[in-house]
Design a protein around this motif. Structure first.
Motif, mmCIF file in Angstrom:
data_model
loop_
_atom_site.group_PDB
_atom_site.id
_atom_site.type_symbol
_atom_site.label_atom_id
_atom_site.label_comp_id
_atom_site.label_asym_id
_atom_site.label_seq_id
_atom_site.Cartn_x
_atom_site.Cartn_y
_atom_site.Cartn_z
ATOM 1 N N LEU A 32 0.822 -1.200 0.000
ATOM 2 C CA LEU A 32 0.000 0.000 0.000
ATOM 3 C C LEU A 32 0.864 1.262 0.000
ATOM 4 O O LEU A 32 0.546 2.240 -0.688
ATOM 5 C CB LEU A 32 -0.937 -0.003 1.208
ATOM 6 C CG LEU A 32 -2.096 -0.997 1.130
ATOM 7 C CD1 LEU A 32 -2.824 -1.045 2.472
ATOM 8 C CD2 LEU A 32 -3.055 -0.628 0.024
ATOM 9 N N GLU A 33 1.947 1.233 0.759
ATOM 10 C CA GLU A 33 2.843 2.380 0.766
ATOM 11 C C GLU A 33 3.480 2.595 -0.616
ATOM 12 O O GLU A 33 3.599 3.723 -1.092
ATOM 13 C CB GLU A 33 3.927 2.201 1.829
ATOM 14 C CG GLU A 33 3.439 2.390 3.243
ATOM 15 C CD GLU A 33 4.526 2.144 4.292
ATOM 16 O OE1 GLU A 33 5.713 2.343 3.985
ATOM 17 O OE2 GLU A 33 4.148 1.747 5.419
ATOM 18 N N GLN A 36 0.938 4.039 -2.797
ATOM 19 C CA GLN A 36 0.724 5.443 -2.462
ATOM 20 C C GLN A 36 1.858 6.304 -3.007
ATOM 21 O O GLN A 36 1.626 7.362 -3.591
ATOM 22 C CB GLN A 36 0.623 5.592 -0.939
ATOM 23 C CG GLN A 36 0.239 6.969 -0.498
ATOM 24 C CD GLN A 36 0.100 7.058 1.021
ATOM 25 O OE1 GLN A 36 0.595 6.193 1.732
ATOM 26 N NE2 GLN A 36 -0.557 8.091 1.489
ATOM 27 N N LYS A 37 3.103 5.847 -2.867
ATOM 28 C CA LYS A 37 4.249 6.600 -3.391
ATOM 29 C C LYS A 37 4.183 6.702 -4.911
ATOM 30 O O LYS A 37 4.477 7.749 -5.490
ATOM 31 C CB LYS A 37 5.556 5.930 -2.956
ATOM 32 C CG LYS A 37 5.872 6.133 -1.503
ATOM 33 C CD LYS A 37 7.148 5.408 -1.117
ATOM 34 C CE LYS A 37 7.383 5.526 0.383
ATOM 35 N NZ LYS A 37 8.567 4.741 0.791
ATOM 36 N N ALA A 54 -6.985 5.292 -3.429
ATOM 37 C CA ALA A 54 -5.677 5.574 -2.832
ATOM 38 C C ALA A 54 -5.854 6.005 -1.377
ATOM 39 O O ALA A 54 -5.089 5.598 -0.493
ATOM 40 C CB ALA A 54 -4.953 6.645 -3.636
ATOM 41 N N SER A 55 -6.854 6.826 -1.110
ATOM 42 C CA SER A 55 -7.114 7.258 0.255
ATOM 43 C C SER A 55 -7.495 6.075 1.129
ATOM 44 O O SER A 55 -7.042 5.952 2.280
ATOM 45 C CB SER A 55 -8.243 8.295 0.284
ATOM 46 O OG SER A 55 -7.843 9.462 -0.361
ATOM 47 N N SER A 57 -6.646 2.976 0.604
ATOM 48 C CA SER A 57 -5.436 2.178 0.797
ATOM 49 C C SER A 57 -4.564 2.766 1.895
ATOM 50 O O SER A 57 -4.012 2.039 2.731
ATOM 51 C CB SER A 57 -4.634 2.081 -0.504
ATOM 52 O OG SER A 57 -5.363 1.403 -1.486
ATOM 53 N N SER A 58 -4.437 4.072 1.898
ATOM 54 C CA SER A 58 -3.627 4.737 2.916
ATOM 55 C C SER A 58 -4.240 4.534 4.310
ATOM 56 O O SER A 58 -3.525 4.231 5.271
ATOM 57 C CB SER A 58 -3.544 6.223 2.580
ATOM 58 O OG SER A 58 -2.860 6.906 3.593
ATOM 59 N N GLU A 59 -5.547 4.691 4.393
ATOM 60 C CA GLU A 59 -6.235 4.494 5.664
ATOM 61 C C GLU A 59 -6.085 3.046 6.135
ATOM 62 O O GLU A 59 -5.854 2.768 7.318
ATOM 63 C CB GLU A 59 -7.719 4.865 5.527
ATOM 64 C CG GLU A 59 -8.501 4.760 6.800
ATOM 65 C CD GLU A 59 -8.019 5.713 7.878
ATOM 66 O OE1 GLU A 59 -8.110 5.344 9.068
ATOM 67 O OE2 GLU A 59 -7.532 6.818 7.548
ATOM 68 N N ALA A 61 -3.641 1.056 5.427
ATOM 69 C CA ALA A 61 -2.251 0.853 5.858
ATOM 70 C C ALA A 61 -2.079 1.322 7.297
ATOM 71 O O ALA A 61 -1.442 0.649 8.115
ATOM 72 C CB ALA A 61 -1.306 1.597 4.929
ATOM 73 N N ARG A 62 -2.662 2.490 7.625
ATOM 74 C CA ARG A 62 -2.566 2.984 9.001
ATOM 75 C C ARG A 62 -3.301 2.049 9.959
ATOM 76 O O ARG A 62 -2.821 1.760 11.055
ATOM 77 C CB ARG A 62 -3.138 4.407 9.083
ATOM 78 C CG ARG A 62 -2.201 5.449 8.526
ATOM 79 C CD ARG A 62 -2.673 6.855 8.855
ATOM 80 N NE ARG A 62 -3.911 7.210 8.182
ATOM 81 C CZ ARG A 62 -4.012 7.701 6.944
ATOM 82 N NH1 ARG A 62 -2.913 7.904 6.247
ATOM 83 N NH2 ARG A 62 -5.180 8.002 6.418
#
Length: 161
Positions: A32-33, A36-37, A54-55, A57-59, A61-62
């Motif tokens: 996911l990182e 995101q990159k 993408a948002s 995926s970022s959420e 990942a956190r």
């Protein structure tokens, strides 16, 4: 001992499963990182759907990272609880063994006291019998003394007359 080995095997299996799960989560987080990159570097203009993904995926990942930390914390708590339970079972077994030993010792002491009481009663009976014999002989001696005095008194009268 056998219970402890089984628990250790179960614990190892559980640790392997948790390790595999955390490895999967870590890999997902890494993917996911990377995504995101890649999106940040390559995509200048994205449509709303791609941005939402993408948002998300970022959420995710956190969330995965927070869950990994929570899993680690729960594993440590579980290990501590298992150790405490094992210690408590061991202490319980020791206490039960000590209680059984004390009960056996109490039984032994009770038997000793009963035997001592019986021996004491036998000695008392013997002493009473000896006392009766002494009393009987004492009476016989008194009777003989009385006879001797009576006879001695007659002899002294006959010699004086």
């Amino acid at each position: 001992m056998e219970e402890e080995r089984e628990r250790e095997k179960e614990k190892e299996k559980g640790n392997e499963r948790w390790s595999a799960a955390t490895a999967n989560l870590s890999e997902m987080a890494s993917n996911l990182e990377s995504l995101q990159k890649l999106l940040i570097k390559k995509a200048v203009y994205v449509d709303e759907e791609t941005f939402a993904k993408a948002s998300l995926s970022s959420e995710q990942a956190r969330t995965i990272k927070a869950l990994e930390q929570r899993v680690g914390s729960l594993e440590r708590e579980l290990d501590a609880a298992i150790s405490a339970a094992a210690r408590a079972r061991s202490e319980k077994r020791q206490a039960e063994a000590a209680q059984k030993a004390a009960e056996l010792r109490a039984l032994e002491i009770t038997k000793e006291l009963e035997n001592t009481t019986k021996v004491f009663e036998l000695h008392m009976e013997e002493l009473r019998a000896k006392q009766e014999e002494i009393s009987k002989r004492d009476n016989e001696i008194k009777l003989l003394e009385a006879i001797i005095q009576t006879l001695g008194g007659k002899e002294s009268r006959s010699t004086s007359v």
